[in-house]
Design a protein around this motif. Structure first.
Motif, short mmCIF file in Angstrom:
data_model
loop_
_atom_site.label_atom_id
_atom_site.label_comp_id
_atom_site.label_asym_id
_atom_site.label_seq_id
_atom_site.Cartn_x
_atom_site.Cartn_y
_atom_site.Cartn_z
N ARG A 1 28.78 62.12 29.92
CA ARG A 1 30.21 62.00 29.72
C ARG A 1 30.66 60.69 30.37
NH1 ARG A 1 34.09 66.14 32.64
NH2 ARG A 1 33.79 64.67 34.31
N THR A 2 31.43 59.92 29.64
CA THR A 2 31.94 58.67 30.19
C THR A 2 33.39 58.85 30.58
OG1 THR A 2 32.52 57.86 28.00
CG2 THR A 2 30.37 57.24 28.85
N THR A 3 33.75 58.31 31.74
CA THR A 3 35.12 58.37 32.21
C THR A 3 35.60 56.95 32.47
OG1 THR A 3 34.36 58.65 34.47
CG2 THR A 3 34.89 60.65 33.26
N PRO A 4 36.82 56.64 32.10
CA PRO A 4 37.31 55.27 32.33
C PRO A 4 37.54 55.01 33.81
CG PRO A 4 39.06 56.64 31.44
CD PRO A 4 37.80 57.47 31.42
N ILE A 5 37.18 53.81 34.24
CA ILE A 5 37.45 53.38 35.61
C ILE A 5 38.76 52.60 35.58
CG2 ILE A 5 36.65 51.93 37.51
CD1 ILE A 5 33.81 52.43 36.50
N PRO A 6 39.74 53.03 36.37
CA PRO A 6 41.02 52.32 36.34
C PRO A 6 40.86 50.89 36.86
CG PRO A 6 41.01 53.95 38.08
CD PRO A 6 39.74 54.12 37.32
N SER A 7 41.53 49.97 36.20
CA SER A 7 41.47 48.58 36.64
C SER A 7 42.73 48.23 37.40
CB SER A 7 41.30 47.66 35.44
OG SER A 7 42.39 47.80 34.57
N VAL A 8 42.61 47.26 38.28
CA VAL A 8 43.74 46.83 39.08
C VAL A 8 44.47 45.75 38.30
CG1 VAL A 8 44.42 45.79 41.26
CG2 VAL A 8 42.49 47.35 41.19
N SER A 9 45.77 45.92 38.15
CA SER A 9 46.56 44.96 37.38
C SER A 9 47.31 44.02 38.30
CB SER A 9 47.56 45.69 36.48
OG SER A 9 48.60 46.25 37.26
N ARG A 10 47.94 43.05 37.70
CA ARG A 10 48.76 42.07 38.42
C ARG A 10 49.88 42.78 39.18
NH1 ARG A 10 50.42 36.68 37.19
NH2 ARG A 10 52.53 36.31 37.94
N TYR A 11 50.43 43.83 38.61
CA TYR A 11 51.55 44.53 39.21
C TYR A 11 51.11 45.38 40.39
CZ TYR A 11 53.31 42.59 35.01
OH TYR A 11 53.62 41.69 34.04
N ASP A 12 49.86 45.81 40.41
CA ASP A 12 49.33 46.50 41.58
C ASP A 12 49.27 45.53 42.77
OD1 ASP A 12 48.97 48.93 40.24
OD2 ASP A 12 47.02 48.28 39.48
#
Length: 80
Positions: A18-29
């Motif tokens: 099962r693949t789960t998305p890894i959250p990415s850090v955005s400019r707004y973070d």
């Protein structure tokens, strides 16, 4: 988008990938992290450099305000 694979135990007793998305850090973070960091650093510098804390906090607020203006008005978020 990056994904992370993990093995899960299925209902039939078999392991399934099962693949789960890894959250990415955005400019707004980064902007949200910069706001308290600016205030914290200015208070630390005020203590080390013998500067009045209100003056240091005024300088920190200019840095934080610049980040907020950039994030809201110069480079606003767009709907994806």
């Amino acid at each position: 988008m990056s994904t992370s694979s993990s093995r899960t135990h299925g209902s039939d007793g078999q392991y399934a990938d099962r693949t789960t998305p890894i959250p990415s850090v955005s400019r707004y973070d980064f902007v949200l992290a910069l706001i308290p960091t600016a205030f914290l650093l200015t208070v630390v510098v005020a203590g080390l450099a013998d500067v009045a804390v209100p003056k240091a906090l005024a300088a920190g607020s200019v840095v934080a305000l610049t980040a907020v203006v950039d994030a809201l008005f110069l480079n606003p978020p767009t709907g994806g």
